[in-house]
Design an enzyme around this catalytic site. Structure first.
Site, short mmCIF file in Angstrom:
data_model
loop_
_atom_site.label_atom_id
_atom_site.label_comp_id
_atom_site.label_asym_id
_atom_site.label_seq_id
_atom_site.Cartn_x
_atom_site.Cartn_y
_atom_site.Cartn_z
N ILE A 113 0.82 -1.22 0.00
CA ILE A 113 0.00 0.00 0.00
C ILE A 113 0.85 1.27 0.00
O ILE A 113 0.35 2.36 -0.22
CB ILE A 113 -0.98 -0.02 1.19
N CYS A 135 -2.88 12.35 19.94
CA CYS A 135 -3.26 13.67 19.46
C CYS A 135 -2.78 13.85 18.02
O CYS A 135 -1.81 13.24 17.62
CB CYS A 135 -2.61 14.75 20.31
N ASP A 186 -3.92 8.10 -2.54
CA ASP A 186 -4.66 7.57 -1.39
C ASP A 186 -5.85 8.47 -1.04
O ASP A 186 -5.70 9.68 -0.92
CB ASP A 186 -3.75 7.50 -0.16
N HIS A 242 -2.57 -4.28 11.17
CA HIS A 242 -2.56 -3.75 12.53
C HIS A 242 -2.10 -4.79 13.53
O HIS A 242 -1.81 -4.48 14.67
CB HIS A 242 -3.96 -3.24 12.91
N1 GLN Z 1 0.21 5.05 1.41
C1 GLN Z 1 -0.06 5.14 2.81
C2 GLN Z 1 0.76 4.13 3.56
O1 GLN Z 1 1.03 3.09 3.01
C3 GLN Z 1 -1.52 4.89 3.09
C4 GLN Z 1 -1.84 5.06 4.53
C5 GLN Z 1 -3.31 4.98 4.85
O2 GLN Z 1 -4.08 4.44 4.09
N2 GLN Z 1 -3.74 5.48 5.97
O3 GLN Z 1 1.10 4.32 4.72
ZN ZN Z 2 -5.01 2.38 4.62
#
Ligand code: GLN
Ligand code: ZN
Length: 773
Positions: A440, A525, A608, A703
């Protein structure tokens, strides 16, 4: 005489004192007493400050050691079974176990789910309920805090989250779904007990928050309000029912007829509903007008506010209250701390402390009649000056940018050919295997990378050495991905700390503060950028990094950008033009970057849009308009490209069934999306809607540190292939990998690649849908 009051003050502290105290306690470095002391000091300081500033009624119960919804859950004794609670008072460790799954010296358990508080970026802990559940007063923290306030001679107005909003937000966990309202009669006795205890302390007013009144409510919920408040008010202090974040619309007459002593309305997002309410409420009921924006950081136009409220003063006298639109939880504490910002710019901004002052000033002006004392006159003229300087500043307005945005039409937001044709051209060039694998964007943000960036920011490292350091990280990421056998590579985002801040820092029109923190959840925060003026991109932002990454490999490297809607939704935005306008300006800036990336030879660019869904308006009737301009902004970023350039987008949530048509209308060639945490529930969206373009449903949850097995990944992809044509499918994780370590990432991605190979080799039996058209 109009009265000034507040709905809530930021609890985290001007220097994030609460954050540090919480984290020290969680790490076992401080004991509970230390934490409670910091909490007490913060509360007393906030109260005293508001009192000194001239607030007439000051909230208590707005403080929380984690979250105000969790506080209400604790008060009601609604403790899910897995925490092994056997009655009695909810202590701080049980409270933290519910919030975070663990606490010093106690058994871990699965934490409660967290989700966004209405349309804000604050997250609350979702209450869990089951049929036939019982409730009892299990936390008296509110009473203790009220006693503290009384001891400090604070004119205190306790705040409670209302029973209907709490129940509405609660989730039925385990067992069959049931009508949640059936539990109302069991909850109300606990509220009654709390309210009588407050009355016994001599409390004159309580504020009960029922923000669900701004939502589309089923009639059963609307009908529940009158009997609920009839049951609560007889034993209670005077009740101010507070709503915020929008207009009440069809719920307004019902809210005005409730047997409460006062009603608070959001006059920033709720338009001039307060004028209608002024007619609907009886003359002895209080109307509280939330006219100072509690969700944004600009100085208010005091003249305008005075003019709209003046007619009410004569009618209502001291039954007119002035307030921020909602709790000030959603803004930073004090602009006075920003010593590095340009002075003119600083004068345009108001954080919580400044907003309290504005509320007080307004109430004073409205109370003195037409001839203002010199002090107030001076405040008004200073306010004029500030607004004038902002309105006419060259930091805000740039004609070239507004002209360019005005020229965007549907045609400009349209790629040359439809997806069907584009994907053929792209495939001819990219030659990717079936079930292509990718990630991603981010790879682990190691302590080394963080240190590198930090040293550069602090001037300890010069540009040349910084660039060399980041390049080493990029080279490492590319090497790892090649070794793993991924098909489409990324540069790894080592140079970025945050996906919005990184771009905001390089765009005209954005400013960054040093201490303007806002609570996101618990001790977490965020420091959102502030969009002050017209947005443009003075120079390329990412091209050099991507070009370098691509020079190291023959595999395609994806360019990596954050989309305009996400940048908008995670920033404080201008209030002098519509959000849609600001979004379009950001889109044009990103469009320039996209085109520079293409010109540099980038064949795939990911944009994104992690926050597209969370910008959805609270009322369904407003969705279409939002989605319309949001989708157009996204399309504006990509429409100038050749058909051969492949656009990816990424979204971090699976519940997009309700917006799937809009997501399809974004017309990205490939979308990657979270889905493994919900066990591919996302696929349900495809029952009724044939998503036309390529899609990568995330096959494992980034996660968690757990390494997914090849079999799970294959099984998940097969589930997907039953709904979506296999040639549309990509194989990728759920989200970016920046929070993981390389030791976790490598085996997980190795299994992912192995799974893709297995899928490619599998006989067609594993893909029940017929292939091809
Ligand atoms: N390109 C971002 C990453 O890989 C996408 C993060 C996200 O979707 N919150 O961290
Ligand atoms: Zn994401």
């Amino acid at each position: 005489m109009a009265l000034a009051h507040n709905l809530g003050f930021p609890r985290i502290g001007a220097n994030r004192e609460l954050k540090y105290a919480l984290e020290a306690y969680w790490r076992g470095e401080q004991d509970a007493e230390d934490l409670l002391t910091v909490g007490r000091e913060l509360r007393v300081r906030n109260w005293q400050q508001q009192k000194d500033q001239g607030m007439h009624w000051i909230p208590a119960g707005d403080f929380s050691y984690y979250d105000q919804v969790l506080d209400t859950t604790a008060m009601l004794g609604a403790i899910p079974q897995r925490f092994g609670w056997s009655g009695g008072r909810v202590d701080i460790d049980l409270y933290f176990r519910m919030a975070r799954g663990r606490a010093p010296g106690s058994e871990p358990a699965e934490a409660c789910e967290m989700t966004k508080w209405f349309d804000t970026n604050y997250h609350y802990l979702v209450p869990e309920i089951s049929a036939g559940q019982s409730f009892s007063l299990a936390s008296t923290r509110l009473l203790e805090e009220v006693d503290e306030a009384i001891a400090c001679s604070i004119p205190v107005k306790p705040v409670l989250l209302g029973p209907l909003t709490w129940l509405w937000l609660a989730k039925v966990r385990g067992g069959k779904p049931f009508d949640k309202l059936a539990l109302l009669d069991r909850i109300l006795p606990v509220y009654r007990e709390m309210l009588s205890a407050l009355k016994a302390r001599g409390i004159e007013w309580v504020q009960i928050d029922e923000p669900i009144l701004v939502l589309d409510l089923p009639s059963t919920w609307q009908l529940a309000f009158a009997p609920t408040y009839t049951q609560l008010t007889d034993i209670a202090p005077k009740v101010l029912l507070a709503t915020y974040f929008g207009s009440l619309l069809e719920n307004l007459p019902l809210a005005c007829k409730l047997p409460v002593a006062g009603l608070h309305l959001d006059a920033v997002r709720g338009g001039d509903e307060f004028l209608q309410a002024a007619d609907l409420l009886t003359s002895d009921q209080v109307l509280s007008v939330g006219i100072i924006d509690g969700r944004n950081i600009w100085r208010s136009d005091l003249d305008k506010a005075v003019n709209s409220l003046r007619p009410l003063v004569a009618k209502r006298g001291d039954r007119l209250w002035i307030a921020p639109s909602c709790s000030l939880l959603h803004v930073p504490v004090d602009i006075g701390q920003e010593d590095k910002l340009d002075a003119e710019l600083t004068s345009w901004l108001a954080f919580a402390r400044q907003k309290v002052a504005e509320v007080v000033t307004l109430a004073e002006i409205l109370s003195v009649g037409d001839t203002l004392p010199a002090r107030l006159q001076q405040q008004l003229s200073e306010n004029h000056q500030v607004l004038h300087s902002r309105r006419n500043s060259s930091l805000v307005h740039c004609a070239d940018i507004t002209d360019r945005a005005a020229g965007v039409d549907d045609k400009l937001a349209q790629r040359q050919s439809p997806y069907r044709e584009r994907i053929e051209y792209q495939q001819a060039q990219l030659r990717l295997p079936p079930y292509p694998t990718t990630t991603i964007g981010s790879f682990p943000q190691t302590p080394q990378i963080r240190r590198l960036r930090q040293r550069f920011k602090q001037g300890e490292l010069d540009n040349e050495n910084y660039v060399a350091g980041i390049k080493t990280e990029i080279a490492h990421a590319i090497k790892q991905q090649e070794a793993l056998g991924l098909d489409v590579l990324v540069h790894g985002e080592a140079e970025r700390n945050d996906m919005v801040e990184y771009f905001g820092e390089q765009l005209d029109g954005f400013i960054f503060t040093r201490k303007a923190w806002v609570q996101s959840y618990g001790s977490r925060c965020v420091k959102p950028p502030i969009i002050v003026g017209d947005v443009a991109r003075p120079q390329a932002m990412t091209v050099d990094w991507i070009r370098y990454a691509q020079s190291l490999t023959d595999k395609p490297v994806k360019g990596m950008l954050t989309g305009p809607v996400t940048i908008l939704n995670w920033s404080f935005v201008r209030d002098d033009q519509p959000r849609s306008e600001t979004c379009l300006q950001i889109a044009l800036a990103i469009r320039d970057e996209v085109q520079d990336l293409e010109a540099a030879g980038t064949r795939i660019i990911q944009i994104d849009e992690a926050a597209l869904r969370e910008g959805l308006p609270l009322r369904q009737r407003d969705w279409q308009s939002y989605l319309g301009w949001a989708v157009r902004a996204f399309r504006t970023t990509t429409s100038g490209l050749a058909d051969t350039t492949q656009i990816h987008t990424h979204m971090c949530y699976s519940s997009f069934n309700d917006i799937i048509a809009a997501v399809a209308a974004m017309d990205a060639d490939v979308i990657t999306i979270e889905s493994s945490r919900s066990d591919m529930a996302l696929l349900d969206a495809f029952k009724d809607f044939a998503y036309p373009n390529d899609i990568g449903p995330g096959v494992y949850d980034i996660h968690s540190p757990n390494v997914p097995t090849v079999e799970t990944i294959v099984a998940r992809m097969q589930q997907a292939a039953a709904r979506i044509k296999p040639q549309q499918l990509w194989v990728n994780p759920d989200c970016g990998l920046k929070t993981r370590t390389w030791d976790e990432v490598k085996p997980a991605l190795a299994n992912m690649v192995a799974a893709a190979i297995e899928l490619r080799d599998a006989p067609k039996a594993s893909s029940p849908t017929t292939i091809g058209q």
